[in-house]
Write an enzyme that holds these catalytic residues in place. Sequence first.
Site, PDB file in Angstrom:
ATOM      1  N   ILE A  80      -8.589 -43.547 -22.121  1.00 21.28           N
ATOM      2  CA  ILE A  80      -9.993 -43.731 -22.530  1.00 21.28           C
ATOM      3  C   ILE A  80     -10.791 -42.446 -22.321  1.00 21.28           C
ATOM      4  O   ILE A  80     -11.599 -42.058 -23.167  1.00 21.28           O
ATOM      5  CB  ILE A  80     -10.628 -44.914 -21.764  1.00 21.28           C
ATOM      6  CG1 ILE A  80      -9.870 -46.209 -22.097  1.00 21.28           C
ATOM      7  CG2 ILE A  80     -12.105 -45.060 -22.114  1.00 21.28           C
ATOM      8  CD1 ILE A  80     -10.258 -47.415 -21.251  1.00 21.28           C
ATOM      9  N   GLU A 117     -18.933 -59.371 -11.011  1.00 20.37           N
ATOM     10  CA  GLU A 117     -18.719 -60.126 -12.259  1.00 20.37           C
ATOM     11  C   GLU A 117     -18.166 -61.501 -11.893  1.00 20.37           C
ATOM     12  O   GLU A 117     -17.313 -61.590 -10.999  1.00 20.37           O
ATOM     13  CB  GLU A 117     -17.718 -59.379 -13.150  1.00 20.37           C
ATOM     14  CG  GLU A 117     -18.307 -58.128 -13.737  1.00 20.37           C
ATOM     15  CD  GLU A 117     -17.338 -57.405 -14.677  1.00 20.37           C
ATOM     16  OE1 GLU A 117     -16.492 -58.075 -15.292  1.00 20.37           O
ATOM     17  OE2 GLU A 117     -17.449 -56.178 -14.786  1.00 20.37           O
ATOM     18  N   ASP A 159     -20.910 -51.267 -18.222  1.00 24.37           N
ATOM     19  CA  ASP A 159     -20.196 -52.354 -18.898  1.00 24.37           C
ATOM     20  C   ASP A 159     -19.470 -53.217 -17.870  1.00 24.37           C
ATOM     21  O   ASP A 159     -19.004 -54.301 -18.195  1.00 24.37           O
ATOM     22  CB  ASP A 159     -19.182 -51.768 -19.897  1.00 24.37           C
ATOM     23  CG  ASP A 159     -18.511 -52.833 -20.755  1.00 24.37           C
ATOM     24  OD1 ASP A 159     -19.246 -53.697 -21.294  1.00 24.37           O
ATOM     25  OD2 ASP A 159     -17.273 -52.825 -20.889  1.00 24.37           O
ATOM     26  N   HIS A 200     -19.121 -56.413 -20.051  1.00 21.50           N
ATOM     27  CA  HIS A 200     -17.680 -56.094 -20.015  1.00 21.50           C
ATOM     28  C   HIS A 200     -17.013 -56.343 -21.375  1.00 21.50           C
ATOM     29  O   HIS A 200     -16.044 -57.107 -21.481  1.00 21.50           O
ATOM     30  CB  HIS A 200     -16.978 -56.907 -18.915  1.00 21.50           C
ATOM     31  CG  HIS A 200     -15.719 -56.244 -18.426  1.00 21.50           C
ATOM     32  ND1 HIS A 200     -15.249 -56.370 -17.150  1.00 21.50           N
ATOM     33  CD2 HIS A 200     -14.823 -55.438 -19.070  1.00 21.50           C
ATOM     34  CE1 HIS A 200     -14.119 -55.687 -17.010  1.00 21.50           C
ATOM     35  NE2 HIS A 200     -13.842 -55.111 -18.170  1.00 21.50           N
ATOM     36  N   ILE A 201     -17.560 -55.675 -22.391  1.00 18.51           N
ATOM     37  CA  ILE A 201     -17.040 -55.876 -23.754  1.00 18.51           C
ATOM     38  C   ILE A 201     -16.396 -54.614 -24.310  1.00 18.51           C
ATOM     39  O   ILE A 201     -16.135 -54.525 -25.511  1.00 18.51           O
ATOM     40  CB  ILE A 201     -18.176 -56.320 -24.724  1.00 18.51           C
ATOM     41  CG1 ILE A 201     -19.363 -55.360 -24.637  1.00 18.51           C
ATOM     42  CG2 ILE A 201     -18.575 -57.758 -24.437  1.00 18.51           C
ATOM     43  CD1 ILE A 201     -20.351 -55.495 -25.757  1.00 18.51           C
ATOM     44  N   GLY A 202     -16.142 -53.631 -23.429  1.00 22.49           N
ATOM     45  CA  GLY A 202     -15.617 -52.345 -23.912  1.00 22.49           C
ATOM     46  C   GLY A 202     -14.440 -52.486 -24.858  1.00 22.49           C
ATOM     47  O   GLY A 202     -14.378 -51.851 -25.908  1.00 22.49           O
ATOM     48  N   ALA A 251     -15.372 -48.522 -16.351  1.00 22.04           N
ATOM     49  CA  ALA A 251     -14.008 -48.569 -15.802  1.00 22.04           C
ATOM     50  C   ALA A 251     -13.815 -49.849 -15.000  1.00 22.04           C
ATOM     51  O   ALA A 251     -13.235 -50.817 -15.492  1.00 22.04           O
ATOM     52  CB  ALA A 251     -13.739 -47.331 -14.965  1.00 22.04           C
ATOM     53  N   ARG A 252     -14.301 -49.844 -13.788  1.00 24.89           N
ATOM     54  CA  ARG A 252     -14.159 -50.994 -12.895  1.00 24.89           C
ATOM     55  C   ARG A 252     -15.474 -51.209 -12.174  1.00 24.89           C
ATOM     56  O   ARG A 252     -16.085 -50.234 -11.722  1.00 24.89           O
ATOM     57  CB  ARG A 252     -13.103 -50.698 -11.825  1.00 24.89           C
ATOM     58  CG  ARG A 252     -11.723 -50.530 -12.365  1.00 24.89           C
ATOM     59  CD  ARG A 252     -11.004 -51.843 -12.387  1.00 24.89           C
ATOM     60  NE  ARG A 252      -9.756 -51.751 -13.106  1.00 24.89           N
ATOM     61  CZ  ARG A 252      -8.833 -52.688 -13.108  1.00 24.89           C
ATOM     62  NH1 ARG A 252      -9.028 -53.794 -12.438  1.00 24.89           N
ATOM     63  NH2 ARG A 252      -7.726 -52.553 -13.787  1.00 24.89           N
ATOM     64  N   ASP A 298      -8.955 -35.068 -13.012  1.00 25.43           N
ATOM     65  CA  ASP A 298      -7.903 -36.089 -12.934  1.00 25.43           C
ATOM     66  C   ASP A 298      -6.809 -35.542 -12.018  1.00 25.43           C
ATOM     67  O   ASP A 298      -6.217 -34.502 -12.318  1.00 25.43           O
ATOM     68  CB  ASP A 298      -7.326 -36.373 -14.332  1.00 25.43           C
ATOM     69  CG  ASP A 298      -6.452 -37.628 -14.335  1.00 25.43           C
ATOM     70  OD1 ASP A 298      -6.709 -38.510 -15.173  1.00 25.43           O
ATOM     71  OD2 ASP A 298      -5.527 -37.733 -13.501  1.00 25.43           O
TER      72      ASP A 298
HETATM   73  P1  NAD Z   1      -5.303 -44.494 -17.839  1.00 22.78           P
HETATM   74  O1  NAD Z   1      -4.309 -44.921 -16.832  1.00 22.78           O
HETATM   75  O2  NAD Z   1      -4.824 -44.039 -19.178  1.00 22.78           O
HETATM   76  O3  NAD Z   1      -6.250 -43.350 -17.246  1.00 22.78           O
HETATM   77  C1  NAD Z   1      -6.779 -43.407 -15.958  1.00 22.78           C
HETATM   78  C2  NAD Z   1      -6.719 -41.985 -15.418  1.00 22.78           C
HETATM   79  O4  NAD Z   1      -7.431 -41.957 -14.180  1.00 22.78           O
HETATM   80  C3  NAD Z   1      -5.294 -41.518 -15.105  1.00 22.78           C
HETATM   81  O5  NAD Z   1      -5.002 -40.358 -15.869  1.00 22.78           O
HETATM   82  C4  NAD Z   1      -5.300 -41.248 -13.617  1.00 22.78           C
HETATM   83  O6  NAD Z   1      -4.517 -40.134 -13.275  1.00 22.78           O
HETATM   84  C5  NAD Z   1      -6.758 -40.988 -13.365  1.00 22.78           C
HETATM   85  N1  NAD Z   1      -7.185 -41.164 -11.977  1.00 22.78           N
HETATM   86  C6  NAD Z   1      -6.658 -41.966 -11.033  1.00 22.78           C
HETATM   87  N2  NAD Z   1      -7.366 -41.831  -9.887  1.00 22.78           N
HETATM   88  C7  NAD Z   1      -8.330 -40.914 -10.133  1.00 22.78           C
HETATM   89  C8  NAD Z   1      -9.358 -40.343  -9.347  1.00 22.78           C
HETATM   90  N3  NAD Z   1      -9.552 -40.705  -8.071  1.00 22.78           N
HETATM   91  N4  NAD Z   1     -10.163 -39.425  -9.913  1.00 22.78           N
HETATM   92  C9  NAD Z   1     -10.007 -39.056 -11.208  1.00 22.78           C
HETATM   93  N5  NAD Z   1      -9.044 -39.569 -12.005  1.00 22.78           N
HETATM   94  C10 NAD Z   1      -8.233 -40.482 -11.469  1.00 22.78           C
HETATM   95  O7  NAD Z   1      -6.301 -45.736 -17.986  1.00 22.78           O
HETATM   96  P2  NAD Z   1      -7.286 -46.056 -19.202  1.00 22.78           P
HETATM   97  O8  NAD Z   1      -6.569 -46.892 -20.209  1.00 22.78           O
HETATM   98  O9  NAD Z   1      -7.954 -44.799 -19.626  1.00 22.78           O
HETATM   99  O10 NAD Z   1      -8.325 -47.021 -18.468  1.00 22.78           O
HETATM  100  C11 NAD Z   1      -9.258 -46.506 -17.536  1.00 22.78           C
HETATM  101  C12 NAD Z   1     -10.108 -47.631 -16.933  1.00 22.78           C
HETATM  102  O11 NAD Z   1     -10.766 -48.342 -17.966  1.00 22.78           O
HETATM  103  C13 NAD Z   1      -9.299 -48.686 -16.157  1.00 22.78           C
HETATM  104  O12 NAD Z   1      -9.970 -48.930 -14.932  1.00 22.78           O
HETATM  105  C14 NAD Z   1      -9.407 -49.924 -16.984  1.00 22.78           C
HETATM  106  O13 NAD Z   1      -9.439 -51.098 -16.209  1.00 22.78           O
HETATM  107  C15 NAD Z   1     -10.748 -49.722 -17.669  1.00 22.78           C
HETATM  108  N6  NAD Z   1     -10.888 -50.496 -18.906  1.00 22.78           N
HETATM  109  C16 NAD Z   1     -12.097 -51.063 -19.161  1.00 22.78           C
HETATM  110  C17 NAD Z   1     -12.265 -51.805 -20.328  1.00 22.78           C
HETATM  111  C18 NAD Z   1     -13.599 -52.424 -20.632  1.00 22.78           C
HETATM  112  O14 NAD Z   1     -13.644 -53.402 -21.359  1.00 22.78           O
HETATM  113  N7  NAD Z   1     -14.694 -51.876 -20.129  1.00 22.78           N
HETATM  114  C19 NAD Z   1     -11.205 -51.981 -21.224  1.00 22.78           C
HETATM  115  C20 NAD Z   1      -9.983 -51.363 -20.944  1.00 22.78           C
HETATM  116  C21 NAD Z   1      -9.840 -50.619 -19.771  1.00 22.78           C
END
Ligand code: NAD
Length: 317
Positions: free
Chosen positions: A158, A273, A268, A291-293, A243-244, A177
């Site tokens: 993302i 939640e 989001d 939370h609709i991302g 993210a979370r 990262d």
């Molecule tokens: P991903 O695993 O592709 O990327 C996450 C990145 O974060 C990784 O490259 C990892 O190395 C890095 N990381 C880990 N710890 C870190 C830190 N302390 N500092 C900096 N970087 C760090 O994951 P993604 O698919 O890009 O998803 C990212 C987040 O988005 C997840 O938490 C996921 O739950 C959330 N998400 C949200 C929605 C939404 O609806 N809002 C939908 C999908 C995913």
Amino acid sequence: MSEIRLLANDGIDDIGKSMLEKEGFVIDTARILQEELPVKLPAYQGIIVRSATEVRKSLIDQCPGLKVIARGGVGLDNIDVEYAQSKGIAVINTPAASSESVAELVFAHILMIARFLHQSNRAMPVSGNTDFTKLKKAYSGGIELKGKTLGIIGFGRIGQALGRIARGFGMHIIAVDPYINVAELSGRTGDASGKVVLHTVPLDEVLHKSDVISLHVPGTGGPLISHAEIEQMKDGVILINAARGGAIDESALLGSLNTGKVFGAGLDVFENEPTPSSEILSHPRISLSPHIGGSTEQAQANIGIELANKIIELFRK
Ligand code: NAD
């Protein structure tokens, strides 16, 4: 290939379903109640779920012929993954399917905050015809994003998708990262001619230099951004969390919004939640979404396609 029956108990997008059917799989989408699964699931070689259906140890024990548990989406909390794998059952999910949709929502929040759109959308229906000039004044003085620096914390799927969008807006991108040193960013359409190579930088640099900061990290167990990190940021920074819930400490965020240190925030995801704090929900400088991302038609279709491809590959082995 002899007939393979898969139960899509929480549904599957039509595209994914027809891809599987074309390969000879039989897909059943009739929803079976959780308590009936121990009796009915043994007739299938695979189960496809979202978050509703649980696939726990006791159910797995009832289904010795099960070859795959497929989760449309990311989180695997509803599946006893390690136990399934110990029984030789493949567990697959679709982490890449919604990345572009999440990144687009994040950019929408950035634009909302930068131009007070979240506020004017609330105020215009109420007093747009009586206080037009007053509102025009209130919502002037927004921020042009071109030339501004976007700091991305977590440069995975993302984070990189967001980087591609931001490049199109002429933003300068820096990212942190711990596991990625360098990434290649092409244009959103995959046009390789505009490709740039981006080296990640330390967190401090992202905090110090960014005009907008967006988080795209996995669950961290606690806030990654609290008062101390916000203090290191530029005055008037925009903060986004899709993210979370809790990756940004919400009370630190509220405090820094109230002092003006943070110009605005887009959220989001939330600490509590599905009942976020009312102070967060009513704050005028926060753009909100429930939370609709990843919740778009395209992401749903992508989930079906990614699932189908992975299941087809698995049974071809
Ligand atoms: P991903 O695993 O592709 O990327 C996450 C990145 O974060 C990784 O490259 C990892 O190395 C890095 N990381 C880990 N710890 C870190 C830190 N302390 N500092 C900096 N970087 C760090 O994951 P993604 O698919 O890009 O998803 C990212 C987040 O988005 C997840 O938490 C996921 O739950 C959330 N998400 C949200 C929605 C939404 O609806 N809002 C939908 C999908 C995913």
